[in-house]
Design a protein around this motif. Structure first.
Motif, PDB file in Angstrom:
ATOM      1  N   GLU A  20       0.832  -1.203   0.000  1.00 32.34           N
ATOM      2  CA  GLU A  20       0.000   0.000   0.000  1.00 32.34           C
ATOM      3  C   GLU A  20       0.870   1.259   0.000  1.00 32.34           C
ATOM      4  OE1 GLU A  20      -0.208  -2.559   2.058  1.00 32.34           O
ATOM      5  OE2 GLU A  20      -2.267  -3.284   2.170  1.00 32.34           O
ATOM      6  N   THR A  38      -4.020   0.847  -3.160  1.00 32.26           N
ATOM      7  CA  THR A  38      -3.463   1.887  -2.297  1.00 32.26           C
ATOM      8  C   THR A  38      -4.516   2.980  -2.137  1.00 32.26           C
ATOM      9  OG1 THR A  38      -1.539   3.318  -1.918  1.00 32.26           O
ATOM     10  CG2 THR A  38      -2.318   3.163  -4.199  1.00 32.26           C
ATOM     11  N   TRP A  39      -4.184   4.059  -1.441  1.00 32.67           N
ATOM     12  CA  TRP A  39      -5.141   5.140  -1.221  1.00 32.67           C
ATOM     13  C   TRP A  39      -5.189   6.036  -2.460  1.00 32.67           C
ATOM     14  CZ3 TRP A  39      -1.161   3.803   2.077  1.00 32.67           C
ATOM     15  CH2 TRP A  39      -1.536   3.172   3.266  1.00 32.67           C
ATOM     16  N   GLU A  51      -1.999  -4.848   7.432  1.00 34.49           N
ATOM     17  CA  GLU A  51      -1.191  -5.196   6.259  1.00 34.49           C
ATOM     18  C   GLU A  51      -1.437  -6.642   5.872  1.00 34.49           C
ATOM     19  OE1 GLU A  51       2.961  -4.436   6.700  1.00 34.49           O
ATOM     20  OE2 GLU A  51       2.646  -2.291   7.000  1.00 34.49           O
ATOM     21  N   ASP A  72      -7.567   1.330   6.132  1.00 34.23           N
ATOM     22  CA  ASP A  72      -7.111   0.526   4.988  1.00 34.23           C
ATOM     23  C   ASP A  72      -7.702   1.066   3.685  1.00 34.23           C
ATOM     24  OD1 ASP A  72      -5.800  -1.125   6.753  1.00 34.23           O
ATOM     25  OD2 ASP A  72      -7.443  -2.561   6.891  1.00 34.23           O
ATOM     26  N   PRO A  73      -6.915   1.064   2.617  1.00 36.13           N
ATOM     27  CA  PRO A  73      -7.468   1.507   1.329  1.00 36.13           C
ATOM     28  C   PRO A  73      -8.448   0.471   0.785  1.00 36.13           C
ATOM     29  CG  PRO A  73      -5.247   0.662   1.017  1.00 36.13           C
ATOM     30  CD  PRO A  73      -5.512   0.635   2.497  1.00 36.13           C
ATOM     31  N   ASN A  84       1.598   3.936  -3.080  1.00 37.98           N
ATOM     32  CA  ASN A  84       1.336   5.362  -2.855  1.00 37.98           C
ATOM     33  C   ASN A  84       2.532   6.201  -3.303  1.00 37.98           C
ATOM     34  OD1 ASN A  84       1.830   7.691  -0.533  1.00 37.98           O
ATOM     35  ND2 ASN A  84      -0.185   7.721  -1.473  1.00 37.98           N
ATOM     36  N   PRO A  90      -1.044   1.168   6.237  1.00 35.01           N
ATOM     37  CA  PRO A  90      -2.431   0.752   6.451  1.00 35.01           C
ATOM     38  C   PRO A  90      -2.587   0.179   7.858  1.00 35.01           C
ATOM     39  CG  PRO A  90      -1.260  -0.900   5.186  1.00 35.01           C
ATOM     40  CD  PRO A  90      -0.284   0.207   5.423  1.00 35.01           C
TER      41      PRO A  90
END
Lengths: 175, 108
Positions: A134, B61-62, B96, B56-57, A138, B93
């Motif tokens: 994640e 990801t976000w 994970e 959390d996305p 990003n 996050p």
């Protein structure tokens, strides 16, 4: 075969290494580390090409590629620190830096560079650095967004971008 | 800056950001927790590393616009009240996914 380093290709590689399309689960740690490095270099080379284009707009590809070799990581780090982190520039360029700080697009770009540079260093040297899919994706998105903003600002003839690139060029000089 | 001053600066940054950012929503992102750690950066300088634990996305990801909004809020606060140390932001996050099997065959 001779091929220049295109930021878009490095960003695509970073997406692949970061497992973007592959569904849930973490990629291998070594792939995440290489994704961070590819994202950093995508932005670094995009800035390098923008500087070469500003300094030598009518130059050949070979001449511009030669100029990009002089762009210094440390000089870029210093200028981005003045712009995005409130670090003190030399007095004689303080007014110039203040003008650049008024442009959110360039400040975002400078911050993205600093974060990517720091994470790239950790990815390459710090055994204990912690990477997640994640967070890495990003960072890749930050690099992509910064490259796009840079290209758009350049196409629009942004005077603030010109100031930023000039500061980096002068801080770098030829080496 | 002495080590004691650096520790104090990191603590002040953490406290200030907890008050201004923790629990806030930035688009789809909610900041769950902020942790400030001291470390040595790529230039060998003592730096503040801010770990932001986020909701959390929903995807890989976000959304970048939301993450940029969050980064700008942090930056504005820290540039207006500089800690006197370089600072870096890491997003994490809340949960994970498990790590990959590094020794397994395959591409990822």
């Amino acid at each position: 075969m001779q091929r220049v380093i295109r930021p878009a290709w490095l960003l695509r590689q970073a997406d692949e290494l970061g497992y973007r399309q592959a569904g849930p689960g973490q990629p291998r740690n070594s792939n995440l580390r290489r994704a961070v490095s590819a994202a950093y270099y995508a932005l670094f080379h995009a800035i390098g090409w923008a500087i070469a284009n500003q300094l030598l707009p009518a130059g050949s590809l070979e001449e511009q590629a030669g100029l990009t070799r002089s762009v210094d990581h440390g000089a870029l780090r210093n200028v981005c620190g003045w712009i995005a982190k409130g670090e003190s520039p030399p007095q004689h360029v303080a007014d110039l830096v203040k003008v650049v700080q008024g442009d959110t697009v360039i400040v975002d770009l400078a911050e993205a560079f600093l974060e990517l540079r720091e994470k790239r260093h950790a990815a390459d040297y710090d055994h204990l650095a912690d990477f997640s899919k994640e967070a890495v994706l990003n960072l890749v998105d930050s690099a992509r967004s910064a490259v796009k903003a840079l290209e758009q600002a350049q196409a629009a003839g942004s005077a603030t971008l010109a100031r930023f690139l000039t500061l980096v060029s002068l801080k770098t000089a030829i080496r | 800056m002495s080590m004691a001053d650096s520790v104090r600066a990191a603590g002040e940054v953490e406290q200030a950001l907890r008050e201004s950012v923790e629990g806030r929503q930035f688009g789809t992102i909610e900041v769950r927790k902020i942790i400030a750690l001291l470390g040595e950066d790529a230039d060998g300088q003592t730096a503040v590393y801010l770990e932001l634990i986020l909701s959390d996305p929903t995807g890989a990801t976000w959304p970048i616009e939301d993450a940029q909004q969050l980064r700008r809020a942090i930056r504005e606060q820290l540039v207006s009240e500089p800690p006197g140390l370089p600072f870096y932001v890491t997003l994490r996050p809340e949960h994970e996914a498990p790590q990959a099997d590094e020794d397994a065959e395959g591409t990822n």
